[in-house]
Design a protein around this motif. Sequence first.
Motif, PDB file in Angstrom:
ATOM      1  N   GLN A  12       0.827  -1.206   0.000  1.00  0.00           N
ATOM      2  CA  GLN A  12       0.000   0.000   0.000  1.00  0.00           C
ATOM      3  C   GLN A  12       0.863   1.258   0.000  1.00  0.00           C
ATOM      4  O   GLN A  12       0.538   2.255  -0.666  1.00  0.00           O
ATOM      5  N   GLU A  13       1.983   1.219   0.708  1.00  0.00           N
ATOM      6  CA  GLU A  13       2.899   2.365   0.708  1.00  0.00           C
ATOM      7  C   GLU A  13       3.546   2.534  -0.666  1.00  0.00           C
ATOM      8  O   GLU A  13       3.707   3.659  -1.139  1.00  0.00           O
ATOM      9  N   LEU A  14       3.910   1.421  -1.313  1.00  0.00           N
ATOM     10  CA  LEU A  14       4.463   1.498  -2.663  1.00  0.00           C
ATOM     11  C   LEU A  14       3.461   2.172  -3.597  1.00  0.00           C
ATOM     12  O   LEU A  14       3.819   3.073  -4.357  1.00  0.00           O
ATOM     13  N   LYS A  15       2.214   1.766  -3.516  1.00  0.00           N
ATOM     14  CA  LYS A  15       1.166   2.369  -4.354  1.00  0.00           C
ATOM     15  C   LYS A  15       1.079   3.875  -4.098  1.00  0.00           C
ATOM     16  O   LYS A  15       1.048   4.670  -5.039  1.00  0.00           O
ATOM     17  N   ALA A  24      12.062   8.135  -4.999  1.00  0.00           N
ATOM     18  CA  ALA A  24      12.892   7.761  -3.848  1.00  0.00           C
ATOM     19  C   ALA A  24      12.065   6.994  -2.809  1.00  0.00           C
ATOM     20  O   ALA A  24      12.528   5.993  -2.254  1.00  0.00           O
ATOM     21  N   GLY A  25      10.851   7.453  -2.560  1.00  0.00           N
ATOM     22  CA  GLY A  25       9.981   6.763  -1.605  1.00  0.00           C
ATOM     23  C   GLY A  25       9.569   5.389  -2.087  1.00  0.00           C
ATOM     24  O   GLY A  25       9.500   4.441  -1.304  1.00  0.00           O
ATOM     25  N   ALA A  26       9.290   5.263  -3.391  1.00  0.00           N
ATOM     26  CA  ALA A  26       8.936   3.949  -3.944  1.00  0.00           C
ATOM     27  C   ALA A  26      10.125   3.006  -3.857  1.00  0.00           C
ATOM     28  O   ALA A  26       9.978   1.844  -3.477  1.00  0.00           O
ATOM     29  N   LEU A  27      11.308   3.507  -4.171  1.00  0.00           N
ATOM     30  CA  LEU A  27      12.505   2.655  -4.116  1.00  0.00           C
ATOM     31  C   LEU A  27      12.812   2.193  -2.698  1.00  0.00           C
ATOM     32  O   LEU A  27      13.387   1.120  -2.509  1.00  0.00           O
ATOM     33  N   ALA A  28      12.414   2.965  -1.702  1.00  0.00           N
ATOM     34  CA  ALA A  28      12.625   2.557  -0.310  1.00  0.00           C
ATOM     35  C   ALA A  28      11.815   1.314   0.041  1.00  0.00           C
ATOM     36  O   ALA A  28      12.154   0.602   0.991  1.00  0.00           O
ATOM     37  N   GLN A  29      10.767   1.018  -0.734  1.00  0.00           N
ATOM     38  CA  GLN A  29       9.941  -0.173  -0.496  1.00  0.00           C
ATOM     39  C   GLN A  29      10.482  -1.402  -1.233  1.00  0.00           C
ATOM     40  O   GLN A  29       9.997  -2.504  -1.046  1.00  0.00           O
ATOM     41  N   ILE A  30      11.474  -1.194  -2.090  1.00  0.00           N
ATOM     42  CA  ILE A  30      12.014  -2.259  -2.943  1.00  0.00           C
ATOM     43  C   ILE A  30      13.215  -2.911  -2.270  1.00  0.00           C
ATOM     44  O   ILE A  30      14.052  -2.236  -1.663  1.00  0.00           O
ATOM     45  N   HIS A  31      13.311  -4.223  -2.404  1.00  0.00           N
ATOM     46  CA  HIS A  31      14.439  -4.978  -1.854  1.00  0.00           C
ATOM     47  C   HIS A  31      15.745  -4.455  -2.454  1.00  0.00           C
ATOM     48  O   HIS A  31      15.815  -4.166  -3.645  1.00  0.00           O
ATOM     49  N   GLU A  87      -5.369  -9.459 -12.555  1.00  0.00           N
ATOM     50  CA  GLU A  87      -4.591  -9.572 -11.327  1.00  0.00           C
ATOM     51  C   GLU A  87      -3.160  -9.965 -11.655  1.00  0.00           C
ATOM     52  O   GLU A  87      -2.914 -10.631 -12.654  1.00  0.00           O
ATOM     53  N   SER A  88      -2.253  -9.521 -10.802  1.00  0.00           N
ATOM     54  CA  SER A  88      -0.862  -9.910 -10.965  1.00  0.00           C
ATOM     55  C   SER A  88      -0.220 -10.053  -9.588  1.00  0.00           C
ATOM     56  O   SER A  88      -0.653  -9.419  -8.621  1.00  0.00           O
ATOM     57  N   PRO A  89       0.824 -10.885  -9.481  1.00  0.00           N
ATOM     58  CA  PRO A  89       1.472 -11.109  -8.185  1.00  0.00           C
ATOM     59  C   PRO A  89       2.540 -10.063  -7.881  1.00  0.00           C
ATOM     60  O   PRO A  89       3.173  -9.514  -8.784  1.00  0.00           O
ATOM     61  N   ILE A  90       2.712  -9.803  -6.610  1.00  0.00           N
ATOM     62  CA  ILE A  90       3.817  -9.000  -6.094  1.00  0.00           C
ATOM     63  C   ILE A  90       4.562  -9.899  -5.119  1.00  0.00           C
ATOM     64  O   ILE A  90       3.966 -10.414  -4.175  1.00  0.00           O
ATOM     65  N   GLU A  91       5.844 -10.106  -5.368  1.00  0.00           N
ATOM     66  CA  GLU A  91       6.657 -10.954  -4.498  1.00  0.00           C
ATOM     67  C   GLU A  91       7.392 -10.082  -3.490  1.00  0.00           C
ATOM     68  O   GLU A  91       8.004  -9.081  -3.860  1.00  0.00           O
ATOM     69  N   LEU A  92       7.316 -10.462  -2.236  1.00  0.00           N
ATOM     70  CA  LEU A  92       7.999  -9.729  -1.168  1.00  0.00           C
ATOM     71  C   LEU A  92       8.924 -10.664  -0.397  1.00  0.00           C
ATOM     72  O   LEU A  92       8.628 -11.853  -0.236  1.00  0.00           O
ATOM     73  N   LEU A  93      10.037 -10.118   0.069  1.00  0.00           N
ATOM     74  CA  LEU A  93      10.973 -10.843   0.922  1.00  0.00           C
ATOM     75  C   LEU A  93      11.120 -10.067   2.220  1.00  0.00           C
ATOM     76  O   LEU A  93      11.061  -8.838   2.228  1.00  0.00           O
ATOM     77  N   ARG A  94      11.361 -10.795   3.288  1.00  0.00           N
ATOM     78  CA  ARG A  94      11.560 -10.137   4.580  1.00  0.00           C
ATOM     79  C   ARG A  94      13.044  -9.814   4.732  1.00  0.00           C
ATOM     80  O   ARG A  94      13.907 -10.652   4.509  1.00  0.00           O
ATOM     81  N   GLU A  96      16.496  -8.517   6.927  1.00  0.00           N
ATOM     82  CA  GLU A  96      17.089  -8.974   8.185  1.00  0.00           C
ATOM     83  C   GLU A  96      16.474  -8.288   9.398  1.00  0.00           C
ATOM     84  O   GLU A  96      16.405  -8.877  10.471  1.00  0.00           O
ATOM     85  N   ASP A  97      16.015  -7.043   9.220  1.00  0.00           N
ATOM     86  CA  ASP A  97      15.408  -6.328  10.341  1.00  0.00           C
ATOM     87  C   ASP A  97      13.938  -6.695  10.555  1.00  0.00           C
ATOM     88  O   ASP A  97      13.267  -6.138  11.416  1.00  0.00           O
ATOM     89  N   GLY A  98      13.413  -7.628   9.750  1.00  0.00           N
ATOM     90  CA  GLY A  98      12.043  -8.103   9.912  1.00  0.00           C
ATOM     91  C   GLY A  98      11.018  -7.385   9.062  1.00  0.00           C
ATOM     92  O   GLY A  98       9.856  -7.779   9.034  1.00  0.00           O
ATOM     93  N   THR A  99      11.402  -6.336   8.365  1.00  0.00           N
ATOM     94  CA  THR A  99      10.460  -5.605   7.523  1.00  0.00           C
ATOM     95  C   THR A  99      10.299  -6.312   6.183  1.00  0.00           C
ATOM     96  O   THR A  99      11.194  -7.007   5.711  1.00  0.00           O
ATOM     97  N   TRP A 100       9.149  -6.104   5.575  1.00  0.00           N
ATOM     98  CA  TRP A 100       8.897  -6.635   4.235  1.00  0.00           C
ATOM     99  C   TRP A 100       9.410  -5.658   3.205  1.00  0.00           C
ATOM    100  O   TRP A 100       9.318  -4.447   3.387  1.00  0.00           O
ATOM    101  N   GLN A 101       9.924  -6.198   2.099  1.00  0.00           N
ATOM    102  CA  GLN A 101      10.360  -5.373   0.973  1.00  0.00           C
ATOM    103  C   GLN A 101       9.890  -6.035  -0.312  1.00  0.00           C
ATOM    104  O   GLN A 101       9.942  -7.256  -0.445  1.00  0.00           O
ATOM    105  N   VAL A 102       9.439  -5.217  -1.254  1.00  0.00           N
ATOM    106  CA  VAL A 102       8.989  -5.724  -2.544  1.00  0.00           C
ATOM    107  C   VAL A 102      10.198  -6.215  -3.316  1.00  0.00           C
ATOM    108  O   VAL A 102      11.176  -5.483  -3.475  1.00  0.00           O
ATOM    109  N   TYR A 103      10.129  -7.450  -3.795  1.00  0.00           N
ATOM    110  CA  TYR A 103      11.218  -8.000  -4.587  1.00  0.00           C
ATOM    111  C   TYR A 103      10.921  -7.890  -6.083  1.00  0.00           C
ATOM    112  O   TYR A 103      11.775  -7.540  -6.864  1.00  0.00           O
ATOM    113  N   ASP A 104       9.691  -8.191  -6.471  1.00  0.00           N
ATOM    114  CA  ASP A 104       9.345  -8.144  -7.885  1.00  0.00           C
ATOM    115  C   ASP A 104       7.837  -7.997  -8.032  1.00  0.00           C
ATOM    116  O   ASP A 104       7.069  -8.467  -7.214  1.00  0.00           O
ATOM    117  N   TYR A 105       7.450  -7.343  -9.121  1.00  0.00           N
ATOM    118  CA  TYR A 105       6.035  -7.255  -9.476  1.00  0.00           C
ATOM    119  C   TYR A 105       5.917  -6.897 -10.941  1.00  0.00           C
ATOM    120  O   TYR A 105       6.868  -6.556 -11.585  1.00  0.00           O
TER     121      TYR A 105
END
Length: 105
Positions: A12-15, A24-31, A87-94, A96-105
């Motif tokens: 939702q933050e990426l959107k 810059a804000g969108a890239l902060a959500q990306i792995h 519909e399309s998938p968004i892949e996220l990875l966690r 090391e600090d426990g936060t989620w980050q978007v890996y691919d979409y």
Amino acid sequence: ALPAPSPLPVVQELKARLIAADIAGALAQIHPLQRNLFSQVYSDRASHLPSDGAAMGSFTTDWLREDRAIVRVQHTLIENGAPVIFESPIELLRAEDGTWQVYDY
């Protein structure tokens, strides 16, 4: 083990960042492993980012594990004057600090 926190706030933050054309804000959500790629994509599509973000509709978590999640995003586009939903998938990875980050979409 405690259940993994939801990855939906990151998507939702990426959107929101895309709608605001805040690269810059969108890239902060990306792995970190994908930031160079998405930096180029976002730079190439800079004028289209608000409409790209606005086309992202509802999000549903399809799959959630400790360190990986798949969120399905529903898009609505207008084709020949009629709304088309897909519909399309968004892949996220966690991270090391426990936060989620978007890996691919």
